[in-house]
Design a protein around this motif. Structure first.
Motif, PDB file in Angstrom:
ATOM      1  N   THR A 123       0.816  -0.870  -0.059  1.00 13.89           N
ATOM      2  CA  THR A 123       0.080   0.048   0.056  1.00 13.89           C
ATOM      3  C   THR A 123       0.825   1.287  -0.002  1.00 13.89           C
ATOM      4  OG1 THR A 123      -1.648  -1.232   1.203  1.00 13.89           O
ATOM      5  CG2 THR A 123      -2.041   1.047   1.120  1.00 13.89           C
ATOM      6  N   VAL A 127      -0.008   3.322  -3.238  1.00 13.49           N
ATOM      7  CA  VAL A 127      -1.330   4.184  -3.061  1.00 13.49           C
ATOM      8  C   VAL A 127      -0.946   5.714  -2.569  1.00 13.49           C
ATOM      9  CG1 VAL A 127      -3.568   4.275  -1.713  1.00 13.49           C
ATOM     10  CG2 VAL A 127      -2.493   2.162  -2.345  1.00 13.49           C
ATOM     11  N   ASP A 128      -1.451   6.458  -3.415  1.00 13.22           N
ATOM     12  CA  ASP A 128      -1.317   8.076  -2.946  1.00 13.22           C
ATOM     13  C   ASP A 128      -2.638   8.396  -2.118  1.00 13.22           C
ATOM     14  OD1 ASP A 128       1.201   8.745  -3.767  1.00 13.22           O
ATOM     15  OD2 ASP A 128       0.523   8.783  -5.680  1.00 13.22           O
ATOM     16  N   ASP A 131      -6.300   7.611  -3.807  1.00 15.35           N
ATOM     17  CA  ASP A 131      -6.301   6.601  -4.646  1.00 15.35           C
ATOM     18  C   ASP A 131      -7.388   5.618  -4.347  1.00 15.35           C
ATOM     19  OD1 ASP A 131      -4.485   7.688  -6.499  1.00 15.35           O
ATOM     20  OD2 ASP A 131      -2.833   6.276  -5.615  1.00 15.35           O
ATOM     21  N   THR A 132      -7.912   4.727  -5.525  1.00 13.49           N
ATOM     22  CA  THR A 132      -9.125   3.904  -5.307  1.00 13.49           C
ATOM     23  C   THR A 132      -8.557   2.499  -5.323  1.00 13.49           C
ATOM     24  OG1 THR A 132     -10.594   5.419  -6.427  1.00 13.49           O
ATOM     25  CG2 THR A 132     -11.270   3.026  -6.081  1.00 13.49           C
ATOM     26  N   VAL A 133      -8.860   1.846  -4.138  1.00 14.56           N
ATOM     27  CA  VAL A 133      -8.636   0.232  -3.933  1.00 14.56           C
ATOM     28  C   VAL A 133      -9.790  -0.312  -4.066  1.00 14.56           C
ATOM     29  CG1 VAL A 133      -7.707  -1.423  -2.692  1.00 14.56           C
ATOM     30  CG2 VAL A 133      -6.515   0.722  -2.756  1.00 14.56           C
ATOM     31  N   ALA A 152      -6.610   5.708   1.260  1.00 10.97           N
ATOM     32  CA  ALA A 152      -7.182   5.207   0.288  1.00 10.97           C
ATOM     33  C   ALA A 152      -8.578   5.399   0.197  1.00 10.97           C
ATOM     34  CB  ALA A 152      -6.586   3.828  -0.012  1.00 10.97           C
ATOM     35  N   ASN A 153      -9.102   5.524  -1.091  1.00  8.56           N
ATOM     36  CA  ASN A 153     -10.762   5.395  -1.311  1.00  8.56           C
ATOM     37  C   ASN A 153     -11.048   3.723  -1.246  1.00  8.56           C
ATOM     38  OD1 ASN A 153     -13.336   5.875  -1.770  1.00  8.56           O
ATOM     39  ND2 ASN A 153     -12.815   6.273  -3.951  1.00  8.56           N
ATOM     40  N   ARG A 181     -11.656   8.130 -11.460  1.00  7.50           N
ATOM     41  CA  ARG A 181     -10.925   7.598  -9.888  1.00  7.50           C
ATOM     42  C   ARG A 181     -10.626   6.018 -10.336  1.00  7.50           C
ATOM     43  NH1 ARG A 181     -14.744   6.356  -5.687  1.00  7.50           N
ATOM     44  NH2 ARG A 181     -17.089   6.007  -6.630  1.00  7.50           N
ATOM     45  N   LYS A 184      -6.477   1.408  -8.645  1.00  6.18           N
ATOM     46  CA  LYS A 184      -5.038   1.007  -8.606  1.00  6.18           C
ATOM     47  C   LYS A 184      -4.756  -0.670  -8.355  1.00  6.18           C
ATOM     48  CE  LYS A 184      -1.989   4.949  -8.494  1.00  6.18           C
ATOM     49  NZ  LYS A 184      -0.754   5.733  -7.547  1.00  6.18           N
TER      50      LYS A 184
END
Length: 437
Positions: A123, A127-128, A131-133, A152-153, A181, A184
């Protein structure tokens, strides 16, 4: 009189509150651990925690092995080590993964402090904030915590008794791309899932990987339970086995040996591996060499496959005790999954019941579980709960399910009288633990 103390926008409880980084707001206590002290009381049957029964390990052999390790290799075992992990252990890990069809190379393995740290490192690397996970719904509670800590979103995707639905996954990726969006990562526990206990079928596995490949989404396969198959003769083939360039695989010895040793790993494509090693080095310089060498020596000198078979036999008996008790005691309208391995059963309550609101009354009746809300990033799951059969002996499982069924029956009567069960008291206890998995 003017104070020389600097002004701090905090409080008496925490004078540094105004100084925290924004990501600290996502660091909240897991629902699974909030009632640890209560659920650990001996009079309470805890069906909450995903703790392996380490008492079944050959403690004398483990003790002798560790004493030999200090005597023979103490100067190495007690020294700093590599951030990537001991080479001998990485070779052993590749042998373990081969049982699930993975052709891994030791150079691409990064040893971690349990698979939990592997998830954190991945992560951190990918992940910034914002960012979407994408994850399954429900999903592993601590994965939600890690993703929240990195801002994360989290977006959930539908799952049924055969695992994540490929069509729903494809639609979710397409919708997110249209909204600007794009995902990732896709985080999944495909085998004996925590918390639902379901398994992604062999037919769906290549379809899920292909959906992710077409969307340009990296798969994060978390597989701590894969070798704890209770019905089949051999483990399922891992997602990573057929898609090495598209999948990062997370593994752990916490469920198949001992969680207290805190040894896990990530198997990643070479370029990603390099980033994970750098992230690990910045996080803790090097791993506990002693623990790594102890695990490696145990795996090389002890009859680990036979021990794993003993674990499977024990968990098979306990799973049977739970499923039998659910069938025997639960009132109409309650349903549950039937796991083929792992530790967990996912229970769905009758309409109108709230597992989070019900928890204090369950504790009063001396039984603990984890409310379903802990496994959703969006607050869903109030009509569900996770039960674990791995730790209590069969007779305690039977007693715990019987007590829980009585509580659910009382909630059904309350609903029928007043139209709905009481809502949770947000100031009270939230959910029992422990659960390190």
């Amino acid at each position: 009189m003017q104070s020389d103390e600097p002004s701090r926008p905090g409080s008496r409880v925490d004078p540094w509150r105004g100084h925290y980084a924004a990501r600290a707001a996502g660091m909240v206590a897991s629902e699974v651990r909030a009632l640890f002290a209560v659920a650990s009381r001996p009079e309470i049957v805890s069906l909450a925690g995903g703790m392996p029964n380490v008492a079944a390990l050959p403690m004398d052999a483990l003790g002798a092995l560790m004493a030999e390790l200090v005597a023979e290799r103490g100067a190495v075992a007690l020294q700093y080590g590599s951030a990537q992990g001991d080479l001998g252990l990485r070779e052993t890990i590749c042998e373990v993964m081969a049982a699930e069809g993975i052709d891994g190379h030791p150079d691409d393995v990064v040893v971690t402090v349990g698979s939990q740290q592997a998830l954190d490192l991945v992560t951190r690397v990918f992940v910034d904030p914002g960012d979407t996970v994408v994850t399954e719904a429900p999903t592993y509670v601590t994965a939600i915590g890690v993703l929240a800590a990195y801002q994360a979103n989290v977006v959930h995707v539908a799952m049924d008794d055969a695992g994540v639905v490929p069509e729903a996954l494809a639609e979710t990726f397409a919708r997110l791309a249209r909204e600007g969006r794009p995902a990732k990562l896709f985080y999944t526990v495909p085998t004996f899932q925590n918390p639902a206990g379901v398994t992604l079928t062999e037919e769906r596995r290549p379809r899920v990987v292909e959906v992710c490949r077409r969307a340009g989404v990296l798969v994060l396969e978390d597989n701590p339970y894969g070798l704890l198959h209770l019905d089949a003769d051999k483990p399922l083939r891992a997602l990573r086995a057929d898609a090495p360039a598209d999948v990062i695989y997370l593994g752990s010895f916490s469920k198949t040996l001992a969680p207290g040793l805190r040894v896990g790993w990530a198997l990643a494509p070479a370029a990603v591996r390099e980033k994970l090693v750098l992230a690990a080095e910045s996080a803790m310089l090097s791993h506990a060499v002693f623990n790594q060498l102890a695990v490696d020596r145990y795996m090389r000198t002890q009859p680990w496959p036979e021990q794993l078979g003993n674990f499977r036999e024990m968990y098979r008996e306990r799973r049977g005790a739970m499923l039998d008790a659910l069938e025997k005691y639960m009132p109409p309208g309650v349903s549950w999954t039937r796991p083929a391995g792992g530790f967990f059963v996912w229970v769905t309550l009758p309409e109108g019941l709230d597992s989070k609101a019900m928890l204090p009354r369950a504790i009063q009746s001396r039984v603990a579980y984890v409310p379903g809300t802990g496994f959703y990033a969006n607050g869903d799951g109030r009509q569900a709960m996770r039960l674990s059969y791995c730790y209590p002996p069969p007779e305690r499982i039977n007693d715990g399910v019987r007590r829980l069924a009585d509580v659910i029956g009382a909630e059904v009567r309350l609903r029928d009288t007043f139209g709905t069960s009481a809502r949770a008291d947000s100031t009270g206890p939230q959910a029992p633990g422990p659960d390190q998995a």
